[in-house]
Scaffold this motif. Structure first.
Motif, PDB file in Angstrom:
ATOM      1  N   HIS A  43      34.709   9.535  -8.968  1.00  0.00           N
ATOM      2  CA  HIS A  43      34.822   8.969 -10.315  1.00  0.00           C
ATOM      3  C   HIS A  43      33.778   7.878 -10.546  1.00  0.00           C
ATOM      4  CE1 HIS A  43      36.501   7.333 -13.993  1.00  0.00           C
ATOM      5  NE2 HIS A  43      36.653   6.163 -13.412  1.00  0.00           N
ATOM      6  N   LEU A  44      33.604   6.986  -9.567  1.00  0.00           N
ATOM      7  CA  LEU A  44      32.631   5.913  -9.704  1.00  0.00           C
ATOM      8  C   LEU A  44      31.200   6.450  -9.741  1.00  0.00           C
ATOM      9  CD1 LEU A  44      34.222   3.238  -7.341  1.00  0.00           C
ATOM     10  CD2 LEU A  44      34.138   3.185  -9.837  1.00  0.00           C
ATOM     11  N   LYS A  45      30.935   7.465  -8.938  1.00  0.00           N
ATOM     12  CA  LYS A  45      29.599   8.078  -8.956  1.00  0.00           C
ATOM     13  C   LYS A  45      29.337   8.748 -10.306  1.00  0.00           C
ATOM     14  CE  LYS A  45      29.171   8.853  -3.976  1.00  0.00           C
ATOM     15  NZ  LYS A  45      29.245   9.846  -2.865  1.00  0.00           N
ATOM     16  N   ARG A  46      30.388   9.324 -10.884  1.00  0.00           N
ATOM     17  CA  ARG A  46      30.242   9.933 -12.208  1.00  0.00           C
ATOM     18  C   ARG A  46      29.946   8.853 -13.253  1.00  0.00           C
ATOM     19  NH1 ARG A  46      34.015  13.317 -11.480  1.00  0.00           N
ATOM     20  NH2 ARG A  46      35.735  12.010 -12.244  1.00  0.00           N
ATOM     21  N   GLN A  47      30.627   7.692 -13.118  1.00  0.00           N
ATOM     22  CA  GLN A  47      30.335   6.578 -14.015  1.00  0.00           C
ATOM     23  C   GLN A  47      28.885   6.138 -13.892  1.00  0.00           C
ATOM     24  OE1 GLN A  47      32.898   3.170 -14.159  1.00  0.00           O
ATOM     25  NE2 GLN A  47      34.744   4.368 -13.873  1.00  0.00           N
ATOM     26  N   MET A  48      28.400   6.082 -12.652  1.00  0.00           N
ATOM     27  CA  MET A  48      27.023   5.640 -12.427  1.00  0.00           C
ATOM     28  C   MET A  48      26.014   6.630 -13.015  1.00  0.00           C
ATOM     29  SD  MET A  48      27.047   3.929  -8.626  1.00  0.00           S
ATOM     30  CE  MET A  48      28.609   4.346  -7.873  1.00  0.00           C
ATOM     31  N   ARG A  49      26.328   7.925 -12.922  1.00  0.00           N
ATOM     32  CA  ARG A  49      25.433   8.923 -13.503  1.00  0.00           C
ATOM     33  C   ARG A  49      25.344   8.778 -15.026  1.00  0.00           C
ATOM     34  NH1 ARG A  49      27.851  12.442  -9.658  1.00  0.00           N
ATOM     35  NH2 ARG A  49      29.219  13.334 -11.261  1.00  0.00           N
ATOM     36  N   ASN A  50      26.430   8.283 -15.619  1.00  0.00           N
ATOM     37  CA  ASN A  50      26.466   8.084 -17.067  1.00  0.00           C
ATOM     38  C   ASN A  50      26.094   6.655 -17.466  1.00  0.00           C
ATOM     39  OD1 ASN A  50      27.315  10.733 -17.830  1.00  0.00           O
ATOM     40  ND2 ASN A  50      29.361  10.233 -17.059  1.00  0.00           N
ATOM     41  N   SER A  51      25.496   5.933 -16.538  1.00  0.00           N
ATOM     42  CA  SER A  51      25.101   4.546 -16.781  1.00  0.00           C
ATOM     43  C   SER A  51      23.603   4.381 -16.568  1.00  0.00           C
ATOM     44  CB  SER A  51      25.853   3.606 -15.829  1.00  0.00           C
ATOM     45  OG  SER A  51      27.253   3.775 -15.915  1.00  0.00           O
ATOM     46  N   LYS A  52      23.102   3.226 -16.952  1.00  0.00           N
ATOM     47  CA  LYS A  52      21.694   2.899 -16.715  1.00  0.00           C
ATOM     48  C   LYS A  52      21.603   2.000 -15.495  1.00  0.00           C
ATOM     49  CE  LYS A  52      20.524   3.030 -21.638  1.00  0.00           C
ATOM     50  NZ  LYS A  52      20.136   2.225 -22.830  1.00  0.00           N
TER      51      LYS A  52
END
Length: 326
Positions: free
Chosen positions: A280-289
């Motif tokens: 989940h956190l890695k998915r957040q990072m992929r959708n972040s700058k």
């Protein structure tokens, strides 16, 4: 929570694995639980059920996560450990010292890291010997203490040992490999706290403005870390609000901390849960700058949003003083 035979058998097998071959499982269970040999034999032979309290006592004795009990049978159940409830300066000092010892163990492990989903400013940034850190301690204790008497910030006197414990924790965090995920509201709660206590007459105008200056200095230091510290990664997520979840990853074990009060957390090492949260956190990072690689323009856009919020609070405090019609 009922412990099934399968769960108990698996749990005891994990204990047996860590025992020397010449040590009896029955004798060990009897000694740890302070029960007779026959009672221990009934539990190890599955003729009697372990109580949850007994399972916890065994897991603590062997430094084993109670989650082992649930790896068989109940995949939708996660065992958690609660951190200390804080209601006094003494509790807060214990909290800082315990956090320091935990992070110290991480620091010596190569390839270890912390991932922090920052709903608020990470506590480690306001753990030092400055006015902003003392103000955050003041706010936490005002909100968590059972004593509801309002005390002006100027009359708040943290003990030397509390300030020392906080400072040690803040210094240690600066040397860890850290990934933080922020959203545009991460700074908001600190701004609201300054404004609230100023409006409540528990914070003078001079002190409120000083806190704004300290907060700006902190954000400036984080901006410098983004550019200069290879161990630090700051992600800016524009889509989701963060929740102060902390994932600690070491080569040996992963641990998840999920907040349930302002400073208290549920702690778990449940394997399946950690895999899910990590994804989940890695998915957040992929959708972040990732601001350290996003370029100067993206960095300035993000940090200017922070600075404008701080400046807006300064203007509000100063304007309210000028426009005081009463």
């Amino acid at each position: 929570m009922k412990i099934t035979n399968g769960m108990q058998e698996f749990f005891l097998s994990k204990i047996k694995e860590v025992l020397p071959k010449n040590i009896s499982l029955i004798d060990t269970v009897a000694e740890v639980l302070d029960i007779s040999y026959d009672a221990a034999h009934r539990r190890t032979s599955l003729k009697s059920k372990l109580s949850l309290e007994e399972a916890i006592k065994l897991s603590r004795h062997f430094n084993m996560s109670i989650d082992k009990l649930y790896e068989v049978g109940l995949q939708n159940v996660v065992a958690v450990e609660k951190t200390l409830i804080i209601s006094s300066q003494e509790d807060l000092e214990i909290y800082f010292k315990a956090s320091y010892e935990n992070l110290k163990q991480i620091l010596v492990m190569k390839d270890s890291e912390i991932i922090y989903s920052a709903k608020d400013l990470p506590i480690f940034y306001t753990s030092s010997d400055n006015i902003l850190s003392r103000f955050k301690m003041y706010v936490w204790l005002q909100l968590l203490s059972e004593n509801q008497n309002a005390v002006a910030f100027e009359n708040f006197a943290p003990s030397v040992s509390l300030v020392t414990a906080a400072s040690s924790l803040g210094e240690l965090y600066a040397n860890l490999k850290v990934t933080e995920i922020w959203d545009v509201t991460t700074i908001n709660s600190t701004l609201k706290q300054i404004h609230f206590y100023y409006k409540s007459a528990l914070l003078t105008e001079t002190m409120a403005l000083q806190l704004c200056d300290d907060l700006r200095e902190l954000i400036e230091s984080i901006e410098m870390k983004v550019v200069n510290d290879p161990q630090y990664q700051l992600f800016y997520n524009e889509l989701l609000l963060m929740n102060n979840t902390v994932l600690v990853k070491t080569p040996v074990i992963k641990t998840l901390f999920v907040p349930y009060t302002i400073l208290s957390y549920y702690k778990t090492s449940d394997t399946e849960t950690l895999v899910q949260v990590d994804k989940h956190l890695k998915r957040q990072m992929r959708n972040s700058k990732l601001l350290s690689t996003a370029g100067k323009k993206e960095q300035r856009i993000f940090f200017n949003k922070m600075y404008k919020k701080i400046d807006a609070l300064r203007y509000l405090i100063e304007a309210e003083n000028v426009l005081d019609f009463e």
